[in-house]
Scaffold this motif. Sequence first.
Motif, PDB file in Angstrom:
ATOM      1  N   ASP A 154      11.129   5.261  -2.277  1.00  0.00           N
ATOM      2  CA  ASP A 154      10.729   5.368  -0.875  1.00  0.00           C
ATOM      3  C   ASP A 154      11.330   6.578  -0.174  1.00  0.00           C
ATOM      4  N   GLN A 155      12.286   7.270  -0.813  1.00  0.00           N
ATOM      5  CA  GLN A 155      12.964   8.345  -0.096  1.00  0.00           C
ATOM      6  C   GLN A 155      12.035   9.507   0.213  1.00  0.00           C
ATOM      7  N   ILE A 156      11.024   9.738  -0.627  1.00  0.00           N
ATOM      8  CA  ILE A 156      10.070  10.816  -0.348  1.00  0.00           C
ATOM      9  C   ILE A 156       9.286  10.517   0.921  1.00  0.00           C
ATOM     10  N   SER A 157       8.884   9.273   1.113  1.00  0.00           N
ATOM     11  CA  SER A 157       8.139   8.921   2.326  1.00  0.00           C
ATOM     12  C   SER A 157       8.960   9.231   3.566  1.00  0.00           C
ATOM     13  N   ALA A 158      10.254   9.030   3.493  1.00  0.00           N
ATOM     14  CA  ALA A 158      11.124   9.294   4.641  1.00  0.00           C
ATOM     15  C   ALA A 158      11.333  10.788   4.869  1.00  0.00           C
ATOM     16  N   LEU A 159      11.299  11.556   3.795  1.00  0.00           N
ATOM     17  CA  LEU A 159      11.589  12.983   3.923  1.00  0.00           C
ATOM     18  C   LEU A 159      10.347  13.842   4.101  1.00  0.00           C
ATOM     19  N   SER A 160       9.176  13.278   3.785  1.00  0.00           N
ATOM     20  CA  SER A 160       7.957  14.080   3.711  1.00  0.00           C
ATOM     21  C   SER A 160       7.568  14.641   5.068  1.00  0.00           C
ATOM     22  N   VAL A 161       6.945  15.810   4.996  1.00  0.00           N
ATOM     23  CA  VAL A 161       6.478  16.485   6.207  1.00  0.00           C
ATOM     24  C   VAL A 161       5.114  17.057   5.916  1.00  0.00           C
ATOM     25  N   GLU A 168       0.785  -1.216   0.000  1.00  0.00           N
ATOM     26  CA  GLU A 168       0.000   0.000   0.000  1.00  0.00           C
ATOM     27  C   GLU A 168       0.831   1.286   0.000  1.00  0.00           C
ATOM     28  N   PRO A 169       1.914   1.401   0.827  1.00  0.00           N
ATOM     29  CA  PRO A 169       2.664   2.651   0.839  1.00  0.00           C
ATOM     30  C   PRO A 169       3.243   3.035  -0.519  1.00  0.00           C
ATOM     31  N   ALA A 170       3.566   2.053  -1.358  1.00  0.00           N
ATOM     32  CA  ALA A 170       4.147   2.349  -2.666  1.00  0.00           C
ATOM     33  C   ALA A 170       3.120   2.982  -3.592  1.00  0.00           C
ATOM     34  N   LEU A 171       1.821   2.805  -3.265  1.00  0.00           N
ATOM     35  CA  LEU A 171       0.771   3.324  -4.138  1.00  0.00           C
ATOM     36  C   LEU A 171       0.186   4.629  -3.606  1.00  0.00           C
ATOM     37  N   ARG A 197       2.960  11.336  -5.734  1.00  0.00           N
ATOM     38  CA  ARG A 197       3.071   9.884  -5.832  1.00  0.00           C
ATOM     39  C   ARG A 197       4.530   9.560  -6.098  1.00  0.00           C
ATOM     40  N   PRO A 198       5.234   9.006  -5.099  1.00  0.00           N
ATOM     41  CA  PRO A 198       6.689   8.921  -5.182  1.00  0.00           C
ATOM     42  C   PRO A 198       7.187   7.885  -6.169  1.00  0.00           C
ATOM     43  N   GLU A 199       8.365   8.167  -6.731  1.00  0.00           N
ATOM     44  CA  GLU A 199       9.073   7.211  -7.579  1.00  0.00           C
ATOM     45  C   GLU A 199       9.877   6.239  -6.726  1.00  0.00           C
TER      46      GLU A 199
END
Length: 209
Positions: A200-207, A33-36, A196-198
Amino acid sequence: MSYMKFIAVMMFGFGLSACANVDTATRNALHEEPALRAVPVSFDVQQIRVSVPKSLKVSEANRYYPMGDIVWREDAPGDRRAQVKAIMESGLARGVAGLQPGRVPVVLDVEVTRFHALSEKARYTIGGMHAVHFNLIYRNPVTGEAYSAPKAVRADFKAFGGQAAIAAERRGITQKVRITERLASVIQAELALPLRPESDQISALSVTE
């Protein structure tokens, strides 16, 4: 083993199998799910890089709807791709300047795919549509890695024609002014959307602010 015991054992086995399948499916769904999922991100735009490919066809035909990728007449005759690039840079920079800097540094790569303003013939008669299309990629300023897949953005809007165009020009509201303003508002809207990230690094950096 009696017949009834055999049935009971079989039913128990089927129950365990069903539970295992449900559990596996649930764990897989949670993993995928997180990838989508689109992620809200607060960006700090470090640079905007605009490219206008040489493959785009420039039309100077004075028709109601010239067949070309680039139709631009408000500047003097010259390098239309360079003129379009300057307009795109100006409009996008204005939009970014109107935003509060976010938490994730980013470079915006913008590739123009269509820039269709009005020919003289259409401008002073029936009017039409300004069609400004580009592909947008968010990149890591240090590594160059893409935060997102290319996104096709359309900044189309209705153009003035006839007396409305003439009256607007008298007030200093030229095609360039309107297209610049439109680009500014479009890029602001794009930067406010969840990404919608390419990777996983965006998920880690997102705020989420």
